[in-house]
Design a protein around this motif. Sequence first.
Motif, PDB file in Angstrom:
ATOM      1  N   GLN A  35      32.055  27.906  36.302  1.00 13.46           N
ATOM      2  CA  GLN A  35      31.373  28.754  35.325  1.00 13.46           C
ATOM      3  C   GLN A  35      31.550  30.239  35.653  1.00 13.46           C
ATOM      4  O   GLN A  35      30.686  31.060  35.356  1.00 13.46           O
ATOM      5  N   SER A  36      32.653  30.565  36.314  1.00 15.02           N
ATOM      6  CA  SER A  36      32.958  31.948  36.702  1.00 15.02           C
ATOM      7  C   SER A  36      34.418  32.251  36.402  1.00 15.02           C
ATOM      8  O   SER A  36      35.265  31.360  36.448  1.00 15.02           O
ATOM      9  N   TRP A  37      34.709  33.510  36.152  1.00 11.12           N
ATOM     10  CA  TRP A  37      36.089  33.937  35.946  1.00 11.12           C
ATOM     11  C   TRP A  37      36.776  34.242  37.275  1.00 11.12           C
ATOM     12  O   TRP A  37      37.986  34.383  37.338  1.00 11.12           O
ATOM     13  N   LYS A  54      42.444  37.567  29.119  1.00 12.19           N
ATOM     14  CA  LYS A  54      43.313  38.653  28.676  1.00 12.19           C
ATOM     15  C   LYS A  54      43.596  39.551  29.878  1.00 12.19           C
ATOM     16  O   LYS A  54      42.787  39.619  30.809  1.00 12.19           O
ATOM     17  N   PRO A  55      44.744  40.227  29.892  1.00 17.86           N
ATOM     18  CA  PRO A  55      45.109  41.047  31.049  1.00 17.86           C
ATOM     19  C   PRO A  55      44.034  42.061  31.467  1.00 17.86           C
ATOM     20  O   PRO A  55      43.768  42.214  32.663  1.00 17.86           O
ATOM     21  N   ASP A  56      43.409  42.744  30.498  1.00 19.08           N
ATOM     22  CA  ASP A  56      42.371  43.724  30.855  1.00 19.08           C
ATOM     23  C   ASP A  56      41.168  43.046  31.492  1.00 19.08           C
ATOM     24  O   ASP A  56      40.599  43.553  32.462  1.00 19.08           O
ATOM     25  N   ALA A  57      40.785  41.892  30.964  1.00 18.57           N
ATOM     26  CA  ALA A  57      39.654  41.154  31.524  1.00 18.57           C
ATOM     27  C   ALA A  57      39.993  40.643  32.923  1.00 18.57           C
ATOM     28  O   ALA A  57      39.150  40.674  33.832  1.00 18.57           O
ATOM     29  N   MET A  58      41.224  40.200  33.121  1.00 22.70           N
ATOM     30  CA  MET A  58      41.629  39.723  34.447  1.00 22.70           C
ATOM     31  C   MET A  58      41.616  40.869  35.458  1.00 22.70           C
ATOM     32  O   MET A  58      41.195  40.689  36.597  1.00 22.70           O
ATOM     33  N   ALA A  59      42.047  42.043  35.046  1.00 23.67           N
ATOM     34  CA  ALA A  59      42.009  43.213  35.934  1.00 23.67           C
ATOM     35  C   ALA A  59      40.571  43.550  36.314  1.00 23.67           C
ATOM     36  O   ALA A  59      40.282  43.847  37.474  1.00 23.67           O
TER      37      ALA A  59
END
Length: 71
Positions: A35-37, A54-59
């Motif tokens: 339940q976490s990114w 998405k790339p921005d969210a992953m960053a």
Amino acid sequence: MKQPQKAKPRPKRLRVMNLNWSVRFMDQSCKEATQSWGWCDYGDQTIFICEDQKPDAMADTFLHEVLHAIV
């Protein structure tokens, strides 16, 4: 016409103060299980990032987990 951007290379390890951390990118199953990114494993000095973002969210997730590693 604008050229598509190449994917930036993902880090495999980083140094936080005097500690060497590994970075692992996981598939969607990690999000479903935790339940976490992303998360930090302090014992193994490993940062886990779910790659189904998405790339921005992953960053942002990566930065968030690095801050956990610092504190």
